[in-house]
Design an enzyme around this catalytic site. Structure first.
Site, PDB file in Angstrom:
ATOM      1  N   LYS A  98       0.804  -1.237   0.000  1.00 37.97           N
ATOM      2  CA  LYS A  98       0.000   0.000   0.000  1.00 37.97           C
ATOM      3  C   LYS A  98       0.832   1.280   0.000  1.00 37.97           C
ATOM      4  O   LYS A  98       0.350   2.351   0.374  1.00 37.97           O
ATOM      5  CB  LYS A  98      -1.007   0.045   1.177  1.00 37.97           C
ATOM      6  CG  LYS A  98      -1.761  -1.217   1.458  1.00 37.97           C
ATOM      7  CD  LYS A  98      -2.216  -1.961   0.254  1.00 37.97           C
ATOM      8  CE  LYS A  98      -3.328  -1.306  -0.498  1.00 37.97           C
ATOM      9  NZ  LYS A  98      -3.639  -2.093  -1.740  1.00 37.97           N
ATOM     10  N   SER A  99       2.058   1.164  -0.459  1.00 34.70           N
ATOM     11  CA  SER A  99       2.949   2.326  -0.446  1.00 34.70           C
ATOM     12  C   SER A  99       3.114   2.972  -1.813  1.00 34.70           C
ATOM     13  O   SER A  99       3.845   3.955  -1.954  1.00 34.70           O
ATOM     14  CB  SER A  99       4.329   1.893   0.071  1.00 34.70           C
ATOM     15  OG  SER A  99       4.219   1.354   1.363  1.00 34.70           O
ATOM     16  N   HIS A 139       7.658  -7.502  -1.817  1.00 30.73           N
ATOM     17  CA  HIS A 139       7.266  -6.919  -0.530  1.00 30.73           C
ATOM     18  C   HIS A 139       8.131  -7.509   0.586  1.00 30.73           C
ATOM     19  O   HIS A 139       7.873  -7.251   1.765  1.00 30.73           O
ATOM     20  CB  HIS A 139       5.805  -7.263  -0.205  1.00 30.73           C
ATOM     21  CG  HIS A 139       4.775  -6.501  -0.988  1.00 30.73           C
ATOM     22  ND1 HIS A 139       4.910  -5.180  -1.327  1.00 30.73           N
ATOM     23  CD2 HIS A 139       3.562  -6.872  -1.464  1.00 30.73           C
ATOM     24  CE1 HIS A 139       3.827  -4.778  -1.992  1.00 30.73           C
ATOM     25  NE2 HIS A 139       3.003  -5.792  -2.086  1.00 30.73           N
ATOM     26  N   ARG A 166       5.698   5.372   1.910  1.00 32.88           N
ATOM     27  CA  ARG A 166       4.551   6.282   2.032  1.00 32.88           C
ATOM     28  C   ARG A 166       4.332   6.578   3.504  1.00 32.88           C
ATOM     29  O   ARG A 166       4.657   5.721   4.362  1.00 32.88           O
ATOM     30  CB  ARG A 166       3.318   5.580   1.437  1.00 32.88           C
ATOM     31  CG  ARG A 166       2.055   6.391   1.408  1.00 32.88           C
ATOM     32  CD  ARG A 166       0.906   5.570   0.836  1.00 32.88           C
ATOM     33  NE  ARG A 166      -0.273   6.374   0.587  1.00 32.88           N
ATOM     34  CZ  ARG A 166      -1.440   5.893   0.161  1.00 32.88           C
ATOM     35  NH1 ARG A 166      -1.578   4.597  -0.078  1.00 32.88           N
ATOM     36  NH2 ARG A 166      -2.453   6.701  -0.032  1.00 32.88           N
ATOM     37  N   SER A 207      -4.969   2.633   4.095  1.00 33.62           N
ATOM     38  CA  SER A 207      -5.130   1.933   2.819  1.00 33.62           C
ATOM     39  C   SER A 207      -5.130   0.406   3.045  1.00 33.62           C
ATOM     40  O   SER A 207      -5.937  -0.326   2.464  1.00 33.62           O
ATOM     41  CB  SER A 207      -3.977   2.337   1.893  1.00 33.62           C
ATOM     42  OG  SER A 207      -4.053   1.671   0.664  1.00 33.62           O
ATOM     43  N   ARG A 256      -8.427   2.891  -4.656  1.00 29.98           N
ATOM     44  CA  ARG A 256      -9.464   3.340  -3.729  1.00 29.98           C
ATOM     45  C   ARG A 256      -9.650   4.861  -3.800  1.00 29.98           C
ATOM     46  O   ARG A 256     -10.642   5.339  -4.315  1.00 29.98           O
ATOM     47  CB  ARG A 256      -9.069   2.885  -2.309  1.00 29.98           C
ATOM     48  CG  ARG A 256     -10.124   3.043  -1.250  1.00 29.98           C
ATOM     49  CD  ARG A 256      -9.564   2.606   0.101  1.00 29.98           C
ATOM     50  NE  ARG A 256      -8.421   3.422   0.510  1.00 29.98           N
ATOM     51  CZ  ARG A 256      -8.497   4.523   1.242  1.00 29.98           C
ATOM     52  NH1 ARG A 256      -9.654   4.927   1.697  1.00 29.98           N
ATOM     53  NH2 ARG A 256      -7.418   5.216   1.560  1.00 29.98           N
ATOM     54  N   GLY A 276      -6.396   7.177  -3.605  1.00 29.13           N
ATOM     55  CA  GLY A 276      -5.175   7.706  -4.202  1.00 29.13           C
ATOM     56  C   GLY A 276      -4.834   9.112  -3.762  1.00 29.13           C
ATOM     57  O   GLY A 276      -4.381   9.927  -4.569  1.00 29.13           O
TER      58      GLY A 276
END
Ligand code: A3P
Length: 285
Positions: A42-43, A97, A119, A127, A246, A248
């Site tokens: 989610k980064s 990951h 992030r 997220s 979703r 962003g």
């Protein structure tokens, strides 16, 4: 039913990984021309896959529009990427990951380039929480508060965000690695693409930046079936529960965190990251 694999001390989704696929990644032989995108989930992984696809194709959007991102930039450790890894053209664009300590020995023996995308962890937590609702390979989240506690304790799948980031930052003098943040992609996509192109020694053809800006925008990627994961069957991603692409945005955590959760997060961040030397553009630095 969600299944978990434990590897190198962290929990990973069993639907995507086996001990064999994880061992394969840990023993991977990198080529000098390989480019590896490393991220905590989610980064901005998918965004970076799209940007590098466009840089490599000199702005030609056809690969990004016809080949799913997991074939264009396969994950080293995931079961279903093995064929794409075998068939990948040089230079190979790869994704992971996994934590640094699993891949660093093989990377240090190679001249492969690494791009680490980070992030703001508050936005990562939000997220990731939403992603748990649609990803059937992740445990069902209960409340946001309970999820945030697990995120801060590092007991979520993929392990601790703090350990992941510190591990890859610790490789800065040992690998040919560039650190990029989700926030700077937002702030200056063109400038960051230029920095990526300098790092990769991949010249920018006329028109590449304009094409990249167009095809890597949130709306273009949200509508691109080769980047938005809509091709994944409902038993793996339940699309009725939300979208992979979703919102962003930067700072969505503000509409999720209570003042108490924010104070707890800041304390924990300070404890974990207080002594870490961070790149100047780092979120929360
Ligand atoms: P949100 O859930 O906050 O919307 P990853 O690819 O590492 O799993 O990260 C997914 C996150 O990146 C999602 O965040 C997704 O919307 C966001 N994202 C993907 N492409 C983007 C783009 N072009 N612009 C902005 N955000 C993007």
């Amino acid at each position: 039913m969600e299944v978990t694999e434990t590897f190198a001390g962290i929990a990973l989704p069993g639907h995507l990984h086996t001990q064999e696929s994880l061992g394969f990644a840990a023993a991977f032989t990198f080529r000098p021309s390989d480019v590896l995108i490393a991220t905590y989930p989610k980064s901005g992984t998918t965004w970076m896959q799209e940007i590098l696809t466009l840089l490599f194709s000199l702005g030609d959007a056809r690969p990004a529009k016809t080949i799913p991102n997991w074939e264009r930039a396969p994950w080293l450790e995931q079961i279903y990427c093995r064929e794409a890894l075998r068939d990948a053209e040089t230079p190979r664009l790869l994704t992971t990951h996994l934590p640094a300590h699993v891949l660093a020995p093989a990377l240090q023996r190679s001249k492969a380039k690494v791009i680490y995308v980070a992030r703001n962890p508050k936005d990562v937590a939000v997220s990731f929480y939403h992603f748990h609702h649609l990803a059937k390979f992740l445990p069902d989240p209960s409340s946001f508060d309970a999820f945030l506690t697990q995120f801060l304790e590092g007991t979520v799948h993929y392990g601790s965000w703090f350990d992941h980031v510190k591990g890859w930052l610790g490789q800065r003098h040992l690998l040919d690695i560039l650190y990029v943040t989700y926030e700077e992609l937002h702030q200056d996509l063109r400038g960051t693409a230029q920095r990526l192109s300098d790092f990769l020694g991949c010249p920018l053809a006329p028109g590449t930046l304009a094409a990249l800006e167009q095809h890597c925008s949130f709306s273009a990627m949200r509508d691109n079936a080769m980047a938005n994961y809509s091709l994944i069957p409902a038993e793996i991603m339940d699309h009725s529960q939300g979208r992979f692409m979703r919102k962003g945005v930067v700072g969505d955590w503000r509409s999720h965190f209570s003042p108490e959760q924010n104070a707890l997060f800041n304390r924990r961040y300070q404890e974990e990251m207080g002594d870490t030397e961070l790149p100047s553009q780092w979120p929360m630095a």
